[in-house]
Design a protein around this motif. Structure first.
Motif, PDB file in Angstrom:
ATOM      1  N   CYS A 114      23.126  -7.313 -35.354  1.00  0.00           N
ATOM      2  CA  CYS A 114      23.577  -7.893 -34.076  1.00  0.00           C
ATOM      3  C   CYS A 114      22.527  -8.865 -33.573  1.00  0.00           C
ATOM      4  O   CYS A 114      21.345  -8.682 -33.785  1.00  0.00           O
ATOM      5  CB  CYS A 114      23.790  -6.791 -33.045  1.00  0.00           C
ATOM      6  SG  CYS A 114      25.075  -5.614 -33.482  1.00  0.00           S
ATOM      7  N   SER A 119      20.166 -10.812 -30.869  1.00  0.00           N
ATOM      8  CA  SER A 119      19.442 -10.389 -29.679  1.00  0.00           C
ATOM      9  C   SER A 119      19.530 -11.481 -28.620  1.00  0.00           C
ATOM     10  O   SER A 119      19.872 -12.619 -28.918  1.00  0.00           O
ATOM     11  CB  SER A 119      17.972 -10.136 -30.029  1.00  0.00           C
ATOM     12  OG  SER A 119      17.387 -11.294 -30.581  1.00  0.00           O
ATOM     13  N   ALA A 175      24.451  -5.756 -24.781  1.00  0.00           N
ATOM     14  CA  ALA A 175      24.200  -5.721 -26.219  1.00  0.00           C
ATOM     15  C   ALA A 175      24.290  -4.291 -26.729  1.00  0.00           C
ATOM     16  O   ALA A 175      24.852  -4.024 -27.792  1.00  0.00           O
ATOM     17  CB  ALA A 175      22.832  -6.319 -26.530  1.00  0.00           C
ATOM     18  N   LYS A 176      23.747  -3.369 -25.948  1.00  0.00           N
ATOM     19  CA  LYS A 176      23.799  -1.960 -26.335  1.00  0.00           C
ATOM     20  C   LYS A 176      25.238  -1.489 -26.399  1.00  0.00           C
ATOM     21  O   LYS A 176      25.646  -0.786 -27.331  1.00  0.00           O
ATOM     22  CB  LYS A 176      23.010  -1.127 -25.334  1.00  0.00           C
ATOM     23  CG  LYS A 176      23.032   0.369 -25.633  1.00  0.00           C
ATOM     24  CD  LYS A 176      22.227   1.133 -24.601  1.00  0.00           C
ATOM     25  CE  LYS A 176      22.282   2.636 -24.865  1.00  0.00           C
ATOM     26  NZ  LYS A 176      21.523   3.392 -23.851  1.00  0.00           N
ATOM     27  N   ASP A 178      27.910  -3.340 -26.874  1.00  0.00           N
ATOM     28  CA  ASP A 178      28.578  -3.991 -27.998  1.00  0.00           C
ATOM     29  C   ASP A 178      28.252  -3.275 -29.301  1.00  0.00           C
ATOM     30  O   ASP A 178      29.129  -3.077 -30.148  1.00  0.00           O
ATOM     31  CB  ASP A 178      28.146  -5.457 -28.097  1.00  0.00           C
ATOM     32  CG  ASP A 178      28.706  -6.297 -26.955  1.00  0.00           C
ATOM     33  OD1 ASP A 178      29.634  -5.815 -26.272  1.00  0.00           O
ATOM     34  OD2 ASP A 178      28.198  -7.415 -26.749  1.00  0.00           O
ATOM     35  N   LEU A 179      26.988  -2.890 -29.476  1.00  0.00           N
ATOM     36  CA  LEU A 179      26.574  -2.209 -30.704  1.00  0.00           C
ATOM     37  C   LEU A 179      27.254  -0.849 -30.809  1.00  0.00           C
ATOM     38  O   LEU A 179      27.756  -0.468 -31.867  1.00  0.00           O
ATOM     39  CB  LEU A 179      25.054  -2.042 -30.730  1.00  0.00           C
ATOM     40  CG  LEU A 179      24.464  -1.381 -31.980  1.00  0.00           C
ATOM     41  CD1 LEU A 179      24.817  -2.184 -33.225  1.00  0.00           C
ATOM     42  CD2 LEU A 179      22.947  -1.270 -31.847  1.00  0.00           C
ATOM     43  N   GLN A 180      27.292  -0.133 -29.707  1.00  0.00           N
ATOM     44  CA  GLN A 180      27.944   1.178 -29.704  1.00  0.00           C
ATOM     45  C   GLN A 180      29.427   1.037 -30.019  1.00  0.00           C
ATOM     46  O   GLN A 180      29.976   1.816 -30.811  1.00  0.00           O
ATOM     47  CB  GLN A 180      27.758   1.856 -28.346  1.00  0.00           C
ATOM     48  CG  GLN A 180      28.454   3.218 -28.237  1.00  0.00           C
ATOM     49  CD  GLN A 180      28.071   3.933 -26.960  1.00  0.00           C
ATOM     50  OE1 GLN A 180      26.968   4.437 -26.825  1.00  0.00           O
ATOM     51  NE2 GLN A 180      29.002   3.952 -26.012  1.00  0.00           N
ATOM     52  N   GLY A 234      30.719  -1.290 -31.737  1.00  0.00           N
ATOM     53  CA  GLY A 234      30.809  -1.647 -33.155  1.00  0.00           C
ATOM     54  C   GLY A 234      30.732  -0.426 -34.044  1.00  0.00           C
ATOM     55  O   GLY A 234      31.506  -0.282 -35.001  1.00  0.00           O
ATOM     56  N   TYR A 235      29.781   0.482 -33.735  1.00  0.00           N
ATOM     57  CA  TYR A 235      29.669   1.725 -34.500  1.00  0.00           C
ATOM     58  C   TYR A 235      30.976   2.510 -34.448  1.00  0.00           C
ATOM     59  O   TYR A 235      31.492   2.984 -35.465  1.00  0.00           O
ATOM     60  CB  TYR A 235      28.565   2.607 -33.912  1.00  0.00           C
ATOM     61  CG  TYR A 235      27.154   2.222 -34.248  1.00  0.00           C
ATOM     62  CD1 TYR A 235      26.864   1.082 -34.987  1.00  0.00           C
ATOM     63  CD2 TYR A 235      26.087   3.000 -33.808  1.00  0.00           C
ATOM     64  CE1 TYR A 235      25.568   0.732 -35.287  1.00  0.00           C
ATOM     65  CE2 TYR A 235      24.770   2.666 -34.103  1.00  0.00           C
ATOM     66  CZ  TYR A 235      24.513   1.528 -34.842  1.00  0.00           C
ATOM     67  OH  TYR A 235      23.221   1.192 -35.134  1.00  0.00           O
ATOM     68  N   ILE A 291      21.958  -2.771 -40.480  1.00  0.00           N
ATOM     69  CA  ILE A 291      22.222  -1.406 -40.023  1.00  0.00           C
ATOM     70  C   ILE A 291      23.254  -0.773 -40.947  1.00  0.00           C
ATOM     71  O   ILE A 291      24.157  -1.438 -41.435  1.00  0.00           O
ATOM     72  CB  ILE A 291      22.748  -1.409 -38.577  1.00  0.00           C
ATOM     73  CG1 ILE A 291      21.728  -2.065 -37.642  1.00  0.00           C
ATOM     74  CG2 ILE A 291      23.071  -0.001 -38.113  1.00  0.00           C
ATOM     75  CD1 ILE A 291      22.267  -2.323 -36.253  1.00  0.00           C
ATOM     76  N   GLN A 345      23.051   7.175 -39.086  1.00  0.00           N
ATOM     77  CA  GLN A 345      22.806   5.741 -38.983  1.00  0.00           C
ATOM     78  C   GLN A 345      21.395   5.396 -39.429  1.00  0.00           C
ATOM     79  O   GLN A 345      20.456   6.152 -39.246  1.00  0.00           O
ATOM     80  CB  GLN A 345      23.039   5.298 -37.535  1.00  0.00           C
ATOM     81  CG  GLN A 345      22.640   3.876 -37.223  1.00  0.00           C
ATOM     82  CD  GLN A 345      21.229   3.754 -36.678  1.00  0.00           C
ATOM     83  OE1 GLN A 345      20.694   4.703 -36.094  1.00  0.00           O
ATOM     84  NE2 GLN A 345      20.607   2.609 -36.861  1.00  0.00           N
ATOM     85  N   LEU A 393      29.162  -3.073 -40.926  1.00  0.00           N
ATOM     86  CA  LEU A 393      29.856  -3.246 -39.652  1.00  0.00           C
ATOM     87  C   LEU A 393      31.186  -3.969 -39.803  1.00  0.00           C
ATOM     88  O   LEU A 393      31.944  -4.069 -38.849  1.00  0.00           O
ATOM     89  CB  LEU A 393      28.975  -3.991 -38.639  1.00  0.00           C
ATOM     90  CG  LEU A 393      28.011  -3.115 -37.855  1.00  0.00           C
ATOM     91  CD1 LEU A 393      27.303  -3.916 -36.776  1.00  0.00           C
ATOM     92  CD2 LEU A 393      28.716  -1.936 -37.226  1.00  0.00           C
TER      93      LEU A 393
END
Length: 350
Positions: A24, A26, A43-44, A46-48, A50-51, A148, A164, A209
């Motif tokens: 992702c 930054s 951002a956090k 979005d990453l969550q 995505g997971y 990741i 992860q 991802l």
């Protein structure tokens, strides 16, 4: 460091099952302090998200395999009920119980074929349930260090578990042991990951991802200085490119017809030197028509080098050959009656 497989919940050595997830971006360095503070939670999130999307996409395609004396994982390969897993998960069994990710039904399955040389196998469900979802297999050659990854499988019998990490390295050549049911395979181009891997993860999915499987978890490193206990954060997965090559042949022909793996065409054993340390590979048999025999290598010769690589054990020979292709030429150094000799060998195929 040695590598050990994760075969069942009773096995103490752990196995790697990792998934590659796209990196992702930054926040830009030109942002003000205020905008950076606001962007971080986004951002956090979005990453969550995505997971969770990857898990929703892939986990239904990851199953638990019960082989009576071992427990492992598998990945649904197609809508016909074929499931790919590790050869050491199936062992010598022919019939299996397969539990889907929901855990609501246990299905019967039979072995199609195993290919221990690459520690891969394909089994097929006796009855294909409606809604069975095949995983999407990606291109493991596009894996990059730092991406990741998520590892999906059934560690310690805990089905549908996800961990992860990142891709720690690519292109690793790793050899399994031969104890406790391990195949002794030497596997090239493995993906190394930091995702937590435990017994039962074998045969699971290594996913990115984009919800693509890029590897099948197979090995975890062990630390000899700690009684061969698992070395945390060092696991290995068979690359998806090899998985697809092997699985497609097994499904089509019931066996692997084109391994793509180089061979000298010999049967050999490790020999010790005067200091009682491994000193080379003695040729027990140079098979007629094989590359070594055609180049003049005979039973009783001791191979000490292939190219510039020193050969001290049968494992080191396998690791060197794993990086070659059938048809390649290799300069082999060997001793006969105490004298050093060389031969240009055209490599055959396993």
């Amino acid at each position: 460091m040695n590598a050990s497989r994760t075969r069942a919940v009773t096995v103490t050595a752990s196995l790697a099952a990792a998934l590659i997830v796209a990196g992702c971006s930054s926040p830009g360095s030109g942002d003000s302090g205020e905008s950076t503070t606001q962007a971080a939670p986004m951002a956090k999130g979005d990453l969550q998200d995505g997971y969770q999307q990857v898990i929703k996409d892939v986990l239904p395609s990851v199953v638990q395999i019960d082989a009576s004396d071992s427990l492992g994982s598998g990945v649904v390969y197609d809508d016909k009920g074929h499931i790919v897993t590790n050869a050491h998960v199936v062992g010598k069994e022919k019939n299996f119980k397969v539990t889907t990710a929901t855990g609501e039904q246990t299905l019967g399955a039979k072995l199609v074929a195993a290919y221990p040389e690459q520690d891969l196998a394909v089994i097929k469900l006796d009855n294909v349930p409606s809604g069975l979802k095949a995983a999407k297999f990606g291109d493991s050659e596009k894996a990059e260090v730092g991406q990741i990854v998520l590892a999906m499988g059934s560690p310690l019998g805990l089905s549908s578990s996800v961990t992860q990490g990142i891709v720690s390295a690519t292109g690793r050549t790793v050899s399994e042991g031969r104890t406790g049911g391990a195949t002794g395979a030497t596997i090239a181009n493995m993906v190394q990951t930091s995702a937590a891997i435990n017994p039962g993860n074998s045969g699971g999915a290594l996913v990115n991802l984009d919800s693509e499987v890029i590897g099948i978890p197979t090995l975890a490193a062990t630390d000899p200085d700690m009684g061969d206990s698992a070395a945390p954060g060092i696991g290995f997965a068979i690359p998806s490119t090899m998985v697809k090559t092997v699985a497609d042949q097994i499904i089509k022909d019931g066996k692997v017809t084109d391994s793509g793996r180089a061979a000298l065409g010999i049967t050999g054993r490790t020999v010790l030197g005067d200091d009682y340390k491994p000193a080379g590979v003695a040729v027990v048999e140079a098979r007629k028509g094989g590359g070594a025999a055609d180049a003049g290598i005979e039973a009783g010769d001791i191979i000490t080098k292939v190219g510039d690589a020193d050969i001290t054990t049968i494992t080191s020979l396998s690791e060197v050959l794993a990086g070659e292709k059938p048809g390649d030429k290799a300069k082999v150094t060997y001793t006969r009656d105490g004298a050093d000799k060389t031969a240009d060998v055209t490599l055959g195929e396993i």
